[in-house]
Write a protein that holds these residues in place. Sequence first.
Motif, short mmCIF file in Angstrom:
data_model
loop_
_atom_site.label_atom_id
_atom_site.label_comp_id
_atom_site.label_asym_id
_atom_site.label_seq_id
_atom_site.Cartn_x
_atom_site.Cartn_y
_atom_site.Cartn_z
N ALA A 270 73.72 22.21 48.61
CA ALA A 270 74.28 21.43 47.85
C ALA A 270 75.28 20.37 48.63
O ALA A 270 75.39 19.36 48.20
CB ALA A 270 75.15 22.09 46.68
N LEU A 271 75.89 20.88 49.51
CA LEU A 271 76.86 20.19 50.22
C LEU A 271 76.09 19.20 51.28
O LEU A 271 76.57 17.89 51.48
CB LEU A 271 77.95 21.07 50.92
CG LEU A 271 79.04 21.65 50.10
CD1 LEU A 271 79.94 22.75 50.92
CD2 LEU A 271 79.93 20.71 49.56
N GLU A 272 74.90 19.85 51.97
CA GLU A 272 74.82 18.99 53.21
C GLU A 272 73.10 18.41 52.64
O GLU A 272 72.62 17.44 53.26
CB GLU A 272 74.27 20.10 54.15
CG GLU A 272 75.35 20.79 54.67
CD GLU A 272 75.92 20.14 55.80
OE1 GLU A 272 76.17 18.83 55.87
OE2 GLU A 272 76.44 20.63 56.59
N LEU A 273 72.40 18.82 51.75
CA LEU A 273 70.90 18.29 51.26
C LEU A 273 70.86 18.22 50.23
O LEU A 273 69.63 18.02 49.75
CB LEU A 273 69.99 19.62 51.89
CG LEU A 273 70.47 20.04 53.43
CD1 LEU A 273 69.62 21.48 53.57
CD2 LEU A 273 69.97 19.02 54.14
N LYS A 274 71.80 17.70 49.18
CA LYS A 274 71.45 17.73 47.83
C LYS A 274 70.47 16.41 47.55
O LYS A 274 69.79 16.36 46.50
CB LYS A 274 72.81 17.39 46.83
CG LYS A 274 73.66 16.17 47.31
CD LYS A 274 74.74 16.24 46.15
CE LYS A 274 75.54 15.00 46.26
NZ LYS A 274 76.02 14.79 47.69
N ASP A 275 70.29 15.73 48.35
CA ASP A 275 69.34 14.49 48.35
C ASP A 275 68.07 14.76 48.45
O ASP A 275 67.10 14.18 48.29
CB ASP A 275 69.99 13.06 48.84
CG ASP A 275 71.31 12.53 48.16
OD1 ASP A 275 71.45 12.91 47.04
OD2 ASP A 275 72.10 11.97 49.09
N SER A 276 67.80 15.77 49.09
CA SER A 276 66.49 15.98 49.88
C SER A 276 65.89 17.41 49.49
O SER A 276 64.79 17.74 49.50
CB SER A 276 66.49 15.99 51.28
OG SER A 276 67.69 15.75 52.06
N ILE A 277 66.66 18.23 48.91
CA ILE A 277 66.13 19.52 48.62
C ILE A 277 66.51 19.82 47.28
O ILE A 277 67.96 19.78 46.86
CB ILE A 277 66.84 20.61 49.55
CG1 ILE A 277 66.32 20.33 51.01
CG2 ILE A 277 66.53 22.20 49.17
CD1 ILE A 277 64.81 20.71 51.21
N ARG A 278 65.66 20.42 46.53
CA ARG A 278 65.93 20.95 45.22
C ARG A 278 65.88 22.66 45.18
O ARG A 278 64.88 23.02 45.57
CB ARG A 278 65.29 20.46 44.07
CG ARG A 278 65.79 20.65 42.63
CD ARG A 278 65.10 19.77 41.73
NE ARG A 278 63.51 19.49 41.57
CZ ARG A 278 62.97 20.19 40.65
NH1 ARG A 278 63.94 21.28 40.07
NH2 ARG A 278 61.82 20.27 40.73
N VAL A 279 66.84 23.29 44.71
CA VAL A 279 66.43 24.66 44.43
C VAL A 279 66.03 25.07 43.14
O VAL A 279 66.77 24.66 42.15
CB VAL A 279 67.79 25.39 44.65
CG1 VAL A 279 67.62 26.92 44.66
CG2 VAL A 279 68.60 25.22 45.92
#
Length: 434
Positions: free
Chosen positions: A353-362
């Motif tokens: 969420a902190l580092e990759l929120k624009d590229s990865i969705r859990v």
Amino acid sequence: MTTNTQLETTLEYAQTLDAQDPLAHMRRHFGIPKQENGQNEYYFTGNSLGLQPKLARDYVIEMLDAWQQRGVKGHFEGDYPWMPYHEFLTEQSAELVGALPEEVVMMNSLTANLHLMMVSFYQPVGKRTKILIEDHAFPSDHYAVESQLKHHQQNVADNMMLWKPRIDSAGVSEELLNHDDLYQIIEEQGDEIALILLPGVQYYTGQVLDMKTITAKAQAKGIKVGFDLAHAAGNLEMHLHDWQVDFACWCSYKYLNSGAGSVAGCFVHQKNASNTELNRFAGWWGHDKATRFKMENNFKPIPTAEGWQLSNPPVLSLAAIRGSLDTIKIAGGISELRKKSLKLSQYMMDLIALELKDSIRVITPTNDHERGCQLSLMVTVEGLDGKAMFNALEANGVTTDWREPNVIRVAPVPLYNSYQDVFHFVRILKECLA
Ligand SMILES: Cc1ncc(COP(=O)(O)O)c(C=O)c1O
């Protein structure tokens, strides 16, 4: 966990978490695969094949030695004779799934056990002929159910019911299953359903199903309930006995770290196991132990889960399972594993969420009670292929697994993964995305 996000994204923070982790010492009990450069892999594939416990190796070698030194006498001699070898696994296996010892047996393989259970628990009668599974069931479960229907001369299209995720307002299928939809099916069509067979953890999304409520609601309508615990055994805390689950099956090569294709587990609730009249496919290993060797051809099932055994089991595989179960015991059992697992996966979600929120969705649910070890990730960068990202991770020493059509499954496992592993996973993923 701190809310100081600047600190949270540092390696030092991960090191602090490892230093505070009461299970950090467990990693030493496992062989960690190496990258070509000699460094440890970042291994996140315990949801597919768990790593090798050192004890599993020791116990298998012990068995090989016993075979070499004793020959056939190994069935009866030594500290762990082969004849009752599966019994050495019972107590700890029962503890893992919340069962009584007489409700659990290690035998065969997962899909074979699902078939054996359906022989006993799928009895189409009158208008109660249907089997309900989920729409995205693991293919082996789907095929097993389909073939059981055919075996009973039931039309598959009419009798295989699929619990599907909802379609959203844009006409797109949601990823997760909605329990309310299942409860509505049970309420409205329950008297046509003979059996519900569902996973404890959905293999693609990592969603944990509410086994307790599903069982209660289904059984109130007279439906038998079984679970495929391939992704739940060694991962979640369960109470199969108290939940009154009719049967459950699991493999031992994922979170139970017992080696590829190793012998599987099977739970039959006491209320069913004690019923020796239940229809079953029989073999000599399920016959009364006191008279098994009289060779009398008069089948008398053992009135426990052992009564479903067919053959004398492969002891080399059972030895690996014993090594794995003893390793879990050193860690303090499943409740300790689950405590760490929740923290470890939460840490991974926080970092993403902190580092990759624009590229990865859990896509895995974020609630504690709806997720196990596995997080299922989707790459959301336009034009970027998830499979390419999976390959890039692999090339950088990170082992995850790819599931068609679009998911990278990542399982931080409390027995051998560290917080630093998780830190490096997110760091490398970020670098690959860049
Ligand atoms: C959910 C689930 N069910 C069934 C299977 C099939 O297992 P087996 O090949 O051991 O029968 C697997 C294998 O990974 C699985 O993940």
